[in-house]
Design an enzyme around this catalytic site. Structure first.
Site, mmCIF file in Angstrom:
data_model
loop_
_atom_site.group_PDB
_atom_site.id
_atom_site.type_symbol
_atom_site.label_atom_id
_atom_site.label_comp_id
_atom_site.label_asym_id
_atom_site.label_seq_id
_atom_site.Cartn_x
_atom_site.Cartn_y
_atom_site.Cartn_z
ATOM 1 N N GLY A 80 0.811 -1.208 0.000
ATOM 2 C CA GLY A 80 0.000 0.000 0.000
ATOM 3 C C GLY A 80 0.843 1.256 0.000
ATOM 4 O O GLY A 80 2.013 1.244 -0.361
ATOM 5 N N SER A 81 0.239 2.318 0.475
ATOM 6 C CA SER A 81 0.861 3.635 0.395
ATOM 7 C C SER A 81 1.746 3.922 1.601
ATOM 8 O O SER A 81 1.867 3.124 2.526
ATOM 9 C CB SER A 81 -0.237 4.701 0.311
ATOM 10 O OG SER A 81 -0.876 4.815 1.571
ATOM 11 N N SER A 82 2.282 5.113 1.605
ATOM 12 C CA SER A 82 3.132 5.541 2.713
ATOM 13 C C SER A 82 2.336 5.742 3.999
ATOM 14 O O SER A 82 2.914 5.920 5.063
ATOM 15 C CB SER A 82 3.871 6.828 2.339
ATOM 16 O OG SER A 82 2.931 7.840 2.009
ATOM 17 N N GLY A 83 1.018 5.696 3.932
ATOM 18 C CA GLY A 83 0.180 5.792 5.126
ATOM 19 C C GLY A 83 0.284 4.575 6.022
ATOM 20 O O GLY A 83 -0.197 4.578 7.154
#
Length: 137
Positions: free
Chosen positions: A63-66
């Site tokens: 997924g993302s950097s979140g």
């Protein structure tokens, strides 16, 4: 019978407990509920399973950097895993481990997904870079 494998400590510390193994990567943003420490990604094999108080053994982050922010939230809510063992370290998973502040190992001499089973008692000694796997309790 116990097995000890050597790895690299990512976040220092020592923890021991029951292993929760995921053979699939875990998504932080949208994949976990930080308030409960539960995997909420519908197609994930651990959907509905809580990792709070367990040693989370998984191949890595997706997924993302979140990702790191959601795992940091588990620390703030008190729902974080006891420790993490990450098969393939990425910047997302490394940062997530650091902000979660739980002992974390990666880059092990053996693939932890081949050695550890859910329910095994594991000792994570990230100070010395050692993962000890015992039989299920």
């Amino acid at each position: 019978m116990t097995v000890t494998i050597k790895g690299r400590g990512i976040v220092p510390g020592h923890a021991e407990g029951e292993a929760l193994v995921s053979h699939e990567t875990i998504s932080g943003w949208g994949g976990i509920d930080p308030a409960t420490g539960t995997v909420i990604e519908r197609r994930h094999p651990l959907f509905g399973v809580c990792f709070t108080g367990k040693v989370l053994v998984f191949p890595g982050a997706k997924g993302s950097s979140g990702w790191s922010g959601f795992f940091q939230s588990t620390r703030l809510y008190g729902t974080a895993p006891l420790a993490m063992v990450i098969g393939k370290l990425s910047t997302k998973s490394a940062l997530g481990a650091v902000v979660t502040r739980v002992p974390t190992l990666s880059e092990l001499d053996a693939d932890p997904l081949d050695v550890v089973r859910t329910g095994d008692w594991v000792v994570v000694d990230a100070d010395r870079g050692l993962l000890t796997v015992g039989e299920q309790r």
